[in-house]
Design an enzyme around this catalytic site. Structure first.
Site, short mmCIF file in Angstrom:
data_model
loop_
_atom_site.label_atom_id
_atom_site.label_comp_id
_atom_site.label_asym_id
_atom_site.label_seq_id
_atom_site.Cartn_x
_atom_site.Cartn_y
_atom_site.Cartn_z
N HIS A 67 0.59 0.53 -9.57
CA HIS A 67 -0.30 -0.75 -8.72
C HIS A 67 -0.87 -2.01 -9.38
O HIS A 67 -2.00 -2.13 -9.23
CB HIS A 67 -1.47 0.66 -7.99
CG HIS A 67 -2.37 -0.14 -6.46
ND1 HIS A 67 -2.49 0.67 -6.09
CD2 HIS A 67 -2.59 -1.65 -6.24
CE1 HIS A 67 -2.79 -0.49 -4.58
NE2 HIS A 67 -2.73 -1.11 -5.15
N ARG A 71 0.35 -1.25 0.29
CA ARG A 71 0.15 -0.27 -0.14
C ARG A 71 0.98 1.20 -0.60
O ARG A 71 1.71 0.92 0.80
CB ARG A 71 -0.76 0.12 0.89
CG ARG A 71 -2.57 -1.03 1.04
CD ARG A 71 -3.34 -0.39 0.06
NE ARG A 71 -4.58 -0.76 0.15
CZ ARG A 71 -4.68 -1.63 -1.43
NH1 ARG A 71 -3.41 -1.75 -1.57
NH2 ARG A 71 -6.00 -2.52 -1.30
N GLU A 98 -2.70 8.03 -5.40
CA GLU A 98 -2.54 7.67 -7.18
C GLU A 98 -3.98 8.00 -7.12
O GLU A 98 -4.69 8.39 -6.83
CB GLU A 98 -2.88 5.97 -6.17
CG GLU A 98 -1.60 5.41 -5.53
CD GLU A 98 -1.69 4.11 -5.56
OE1 GLU A 98 -2.43 3.64 -5.65
OE2 GLU A 98 -0.78 3.24 -5.59
#
Length: 323
Positions: free
Chosen positions: A284, A236, A265
């Site tokens: 990601h 994360r 993000e």
């Protein structure tokens, strides 16, 4: 005929998951593609269940859904959902617990190998005619190197298995897993994460984001690591202090890093870390493969149907106290 359950699918899921809803006579769905909070609030009132990928599900949305019985995340992370609010109302939050564990573990190993073998630099040099770069780049074997894994859940344990297959020496920090479990997997448990950092050649993070793990890799931790060490984060954003990491990578405090996740993000193209040659990045996507997408969609739907049928699977529920 019994009333139908209404499932709000927030962000589309693969047809394999949607078909599980469509196969039921007692289920009707509404699909919202990346909705704003206003659009979400306009539709959530009738929802018995929410299936969600990336859109945030805050308290305001949960409180606007009087019939809500379950929220199911298309993935394993859940920091985008207000779990406390769900728990207050006795609503389970389910995740696709086993859907992408293998995918993320493989991605972590990919980053470890790519950084150790200087793959990006070698690829660029070969394409541009610098064939003899191999004499000076210093690619390294990972066999017999020390790997420190933070987090020994579904992903961390699978990463350990793969690292051991490469003959790495694996240490594990996870205060929630018994030493015997870690030892049975062929790894060495460590009690203090910071104290274990100086001995690690590679560090990979597989922890959820929480108050305890926020910036768990900061200035002090990076300073404690070997100048030859490699850091990988496929867990994360926020677990690594990105400003401190930039300083460490530019000063030579550590050798290199691999990031699949970021504090914000999507990150901006001008992100300082993107200007460095000793880091590899990905969007990601560690848990996003052709196979994992199918598994996530299927388990997301299955979790909802199990709860609506009165048979929740405890292994997929984050806030187990509501069961």
């Amino acid at each position: 005929m019994k009333n139908k359950f209404h499932v709000l699918v927030v962000d589309t899921i693969h047809d394999v998951g949607q078909s599980q809803f469509d196969a039921r006579d007692d289920i009707e769905t509404t699909v919202l593609e990346l909705p704003s909070e206003e659009v979400l609030l306009a539709h959530v009132g009738a929802a018995d269940a929410i299936a969600v990928r990336t859109t945030k599900i805050p308290r305001k949305v949960i409180e606007a859904a009087p019939n809500l019985k379950v929220v199911s995340r298309h993935g394993v992370g859940y920091d985008s959902v207000d779990v406390a609010c769900l728990t207050e109302r006795g609503i389970p939050l389910c995740v696709a617990a086993t859907s992408n564990a293998v995918s993320v573990a493989e991605h972590a190993m990919f980053m470890i190998l790519a950084l150790a073998k200087q793959s990006v630099a070698f690829d660029h040099a070969t394409r541009t005619g610098d064939f003899w770069i191999k004499l000076g780049m210093g690619a390294k074997d990972i066999a017999e190197k020390s790997l420190l894994i933070a987090g020994f859940g579904r992903i961390g344990s699978r990463t350990a298995k793969r690292a051991l297959a490469f003959d790495m020496k694996v240490s594990v920090y996870d205060p929630y897993v018994e030493d015997a479990v870690i030892e049975a997997a062929g790894c060495t448990p460590v009690k203090n994460f910071d104290a274990a950092l100086p001995a690690a050649d590679f560090v990979t993070l597989h922890c959820p984001k929480s108050a305890d793990t926020l910036n768990m890799i900061g200035k002090a931790q990076l300073k404690a690591m070997k100048p030859t060490a490699v850091l990988v984060n496929t867990a994360r954003g926020g677990l690594v202090d990105e400003d401190a990491l930039y300083d460490a990578l530019t000063s030579g405090a550590i050798a290199s890093a691999g990031l699949d996740v970021f504090a914000s993000e999507p990150p901006k193209p001008e992100h300082p870390l993107f200007q460095l040659d000793n880091i590899i990045v990905s969007p990601h996507c560690a848990g996003v493969t052709e196979q994992s997408i199918l598994r996530m969609a299927s388990q997301t739907a299955e979790n909802i149907l199990n709860v609506l049928d009165g048979k929740p699977n405890p292994d997929t529920v984050i806030n187990k106290e509501v069961l």
